[in-house]
Design a protein around this motif. Structure first.
Motif, PDB file in Angstrom:
ATOM      1  N   GLY A  87       4.765   8.150   1.813  1.00  0.00           N
ATOM      2  CA  GLY A  87       5.585   9.263   1.358  1.00  0.00           C
ATOM      3  C   GLY A  87       5.183  10.508   2.121  1.00  0.00           C
ATOM      4  O   GLY A  87       4.143  11.120   1.857  1.00  0.00           O
ATOM      5  N   ASN A  88       5.987  10.886   3.097  1.00  0.00           N
ATOM      6  CA  ASN A  88       5.607  11.895   4.094  1.00  0.00           C
ATOM      7  C   ASN A  88       6.341  13.206   3.807  1.00  0.00           C
ATOM      8  O   ASN A  88       7.484  13.389   4.201  1.00  0.00           O
ATOM      9  N   LEU A 122       0.848  -1.191   0.000  1.00  0.00           N
ATOM     10  CA  LEU A 122       0.000   0.000   0.000  1.00  0.00           C
ATOM     11  C   LEU A 122       0.881   1.236   0.000  1.00  0.00           C
ATOM     12  O   LEU A 122       1.700   1.430   0.899  1.00  0.00           O
ATOM     13  N   LEU A 123       0.726   2.056  -1.033  1.00  0.00           N
ATOM     14  CA  LEU A 123       1.459   3.312  -1.147  1.00  0.00           C
ATOM     15  C   LEU A 123       0.552   4.438  -0.679  1.00  0.00           C
ATOM     16  O   LEU A 123      -0.511   4.673  -1.257  1.00  0.00           O
ATOM     17  N   LEU A 124       0.960   5.126   0.376  1.00  0.00           N
ATOM     18  CA  LEU A 124       0.141   6.160   1.010  1.00  0.00           C
ATOM     19  C   LEU A 124       0.820   7.520   0.927  1.00  0.00           C
ATOM     20  O   LEU A 124       2.024   7.638   1.194  1.00  0.00           O
ATOM     21  N   GLY A 125       0.058   8.532   0.572  1.00  0.00           N
ATOM     22  CA  GLY A 125       0.500   9.870   0.886  1.00  0.00           C
ATOM     23  C   GLY A 125       0.207  10.157   2.344  1.00  0.00           C
ATOM     24  O   GLY A 125      -0.656   9.513   2.960  1.00  0.00           O
ATOM     25  N   ASP A 126       0.912  11.121   2.947  1.00  0.00           N
ATOM     26  CA  ASP A 126       0.651  11.385   4.365  1.00  0.00           C
ATOM     27  C   ASP A 126      -0.729  11.990   4.561  1.00  0.00           C
ATOM     28  O   ASP A 126      -1.348  11.822   5.624  1.00  0.00           O
ATOM     29  N   GLY A 127      -1.262  12.682   3.547  1.00  0.00           N
ATOM     30  CA  GLY A 127      -2.634  13.163   3.655  1.00  0.00           C
ATOM     31  C   GLY A 127      -3.622  12.016   3.645  1.00  0.00           C
ATOM     32  O   GLY A 127      -4.523  11.927   4.489  1.00  0.00           O
ATOM     33  N   ALA A 128      -3.464  11.096   2.715  1.00  0.00           N
ATOM     34  CA  ALA A 128      -4.369   9.951   2.611  1.00  0.00           C
ATOM     35  C   ALA A 128      -4.332   9.088   3.864  1.00  0.00           C
ATOM     36  O   ALA A 128      -5.343   8.505   4.261  1.00  0.00           O
TER      37      ALA A 128
END
Length: 549
Positions: free
Chosen positions: A466-467, A437-443
């Motif tokens: 990716g923060n 799972l690839l997450l943006g820090d917003g998501a």
């Protein structure tokens, strides 16, 4: 009620199983207890989450990964309204999901019972069908209709709710015949017209979208592309139909391909913002391209742009019929060799040009370094899930699946928060595969609490965050437009990894590029839900243009 009698919840579950449903995704609520009781009686897995949106997202991902219907069960009132974004996502993705909802008792209707609400009107614009079950005696027929409707082309979600007292009532058993929808034959004259366009083209491009996978047409699509040597750009779950490294896969030459094509054949995906709304060609003096749109149902064909040709029908039958029509029209695969070679050279140059950034030692970390390290570890059958903005945009460019059906993102609706629900479904659907799972820090803020669900149900997933400490998709454009930004900052290097460890998983913060690879290997080796929280450079923005191309 006699102990031997079947209640309506039993029947609803039994019919669901007849349609291939193995898991009920839910968050506990009293209005739907008989559906849980039915799942216990019928030995259906119940997987409970921490937010109803994750239940619907998990059901939707199950449908997209298995190509069988997904089931979410939501309790009345806020349980159902919490699931609306998931249903909207399923609608825009064409995912066959059945959402069953509880409803205040009919015997108390209109008197102010707890969470009394008329739910179906909320869903009318984002489902194929939204209705209230007519009674305990007909629940079998009602549930059958829900599944048949969800699965019929063009696929999509169906919402059905049940009065609470009807669910508890006795209901007659039902023998369900799950007949697959008859495949829709494409019009042969339409295919002949498209074949003539292909024969006349010098620079054709074939776009393969998610519905090619959902219609089980991936082999027919690949055979057609290879037989006639057509360059391919995949979209959504069309990714992987031509594996990474295939000589006809020209994703990395997308700008040139769409800018100079004289014919673009789009199959199984809408002509929306992701494809420049259907406007192709016109680059470096080239004329606008002719556009052909092919879909699994006539309702999906574009009406906002002029089409040179179109066809609707079962996509395997369509590719087979189009191949035969191309033979009749005298299509010569060798005619496109110079075009394919130009695109392949452009793609190769783009890949070579990225090598430096994919191995970048820049500090702060460039997001591309993350994908460079991930690419060394991913297995061919890995399921990769994207949930985010800027950071996940890189995945669409640099993660190229080797097999179809192994890529999940929110799709054209663009709803953040899908990631944990999708991860739950992926781990169940592909128990022996890597799930990333690839997450943006917003998501991450939308659904990270459902790591608790992964932990409780023993579902290991590798999460990479990716923060960059901001809403990058908004901050950079707002600065460009106004010279300032508001409501776009998040806490720098927020310890999302510690949230995961607090919930029983594992995790760590990475601040140096040399630490990325070892951290990812620890995550894959851990056997638990594990978040690698990578502090990336906030000054780096994913490059975009305004056309969507």
């Amino acid at each position: 009620m006699e102990s031997a009698a079947k209640h309506a919840g039993d029947i609803a579950v039994a019919v669901s199983q007849a349609y291939g449903v193995e898991t009920m995704f839910t968050l506990s609520g009293g209005h739907v207890f008989p559906l849980y009781d039915g799942a216990v009686h019928e030995n259906m897995r119940i997987l409970d989450v921490r937010h109803e949106q994750s239940a619907v997202f998990a059901a939707e991902a199950t449908a997209r990964l298995t190509r069988k219907p997904g089931l979410a069960v939501l309790t009345a009132g806020p349980g159902i309204t919490n699931g609306v974004s998931g249903v909207a996502t399923a609608h825009y993705n064409g995912s066959p999901v059945v959402v069953m909802g509880g409803r205040a008792p009919q015997s108390r209707w209109g008197s102010g019972a707890l969470q009394e609400m008329d739910h179906p009107p909320l869903f009318e614009s984002i489902t194929k069908l939204a209705f209230t079950g007519s009674g305990a005696d007909t629940i079998g027929q009602d549930v059958e209709m829900a599944y048949r409707t969800a699965l019929a082309p063009h696929r999509g979600p169906v919402f059905i709710d049940f009065y609470m007292d009807h669910l508890f009532a006795p209901s007659p058993e039902r023998t369900t015949e799950t007949l697959a929808p008859s495949p829709l034959e494409p019009d042969t004259d339409s295919l002949a017209d498209i074949a003539k366009l292909i024969a006349a083209a010098e620079r054709p491009v074939l776009v393969l979208g998610s519905d090619v996978w959902m219609d089980r047409a991936e082999e027919a699509a690949r055979d057609f592309a290879e037989e006639y040597r057509l360059p391919v750009i995949p979209n959504g779950q069309g990714r992987g139909i031509l594996p990474s490294g295939h000589d006809l896969l020209v994703t990395r030459a997308r700008g040139l391909a769409f800018g100079q094509a004289d014919l673009v054949i789009v199959v199984g995906t809408p002509l929306d913002f992701r494809l420049g709304y259907g406007w192709f060609g016109g680059k470096d003096g080239a004329p606008l391209a002719k556009v052909v749109h092919i879909a699994d149902a006539a309702s999906q064909l574009a009406t906002h742009v002029g089409l040179a040709g179109s066809a609707a029908g079962d996509l395997s039958l369509t590719f087979w019929g189009l191949a035969a029509a191309c033979a009749t029209a005298g299509v010569d695969p060798k005619a496109y060799a110079p075009w394919v070679s130009t695109l392949a050279e452009t793609a190769s140059a783009a890949i070579a040009g990225d090598a430096e950034l994919l191995a970048s030692d820049a500090d702060p970390i460039h997001p591309m370094r993350v994908y460079g390290e991930l690419g060394r570890i991913l297995a061919d059958d890995a399921v990769v899930i994207g949930d985010g903005g800027d950071f996940v945009s890189y995945a669409g460019k640099y993660v190229e699946p080797r097999n179809p059906g192994n890529w999940l993102d929110p799709g054209p609706y663009g709803c953040l928060g899908t990631g944990l629900g999708y991860s739950i479904a992926a781990r169940l659907a592909r128990p022996s595969s890597q799930v990333v799972l690839l997450l943006g820090d917003g998501a991450a803020g939308f659904s990270l609490m459902d790591v608790d669900t992964l932990v409780r149900h023993r579902l290991p997933v590798v999460m990479i965050c990716g923060n960059n400490g901001m809403w990058g998709l908004e901050k950079h454009p707002m600065q460009l437009l106004y010279g300032y930004d508001v409501a776009a900052d998040l806490q720098p290097q927020c310890r999302y990894d510690q949230v995961v460890t607090a919930l029983g998983g594992g995790g760590e913060l990475v601040t140096s590029p040399s630490e990325i690879g070892p951290a990812l290997r620890r995550a894959f080796d851990s056997g638990v839900p594990y978040l690698v929280n990578i502090a990336t450079d906030p000054a780096v923005a994913y490059p975009r243009n305004t056309t969507g191309i």
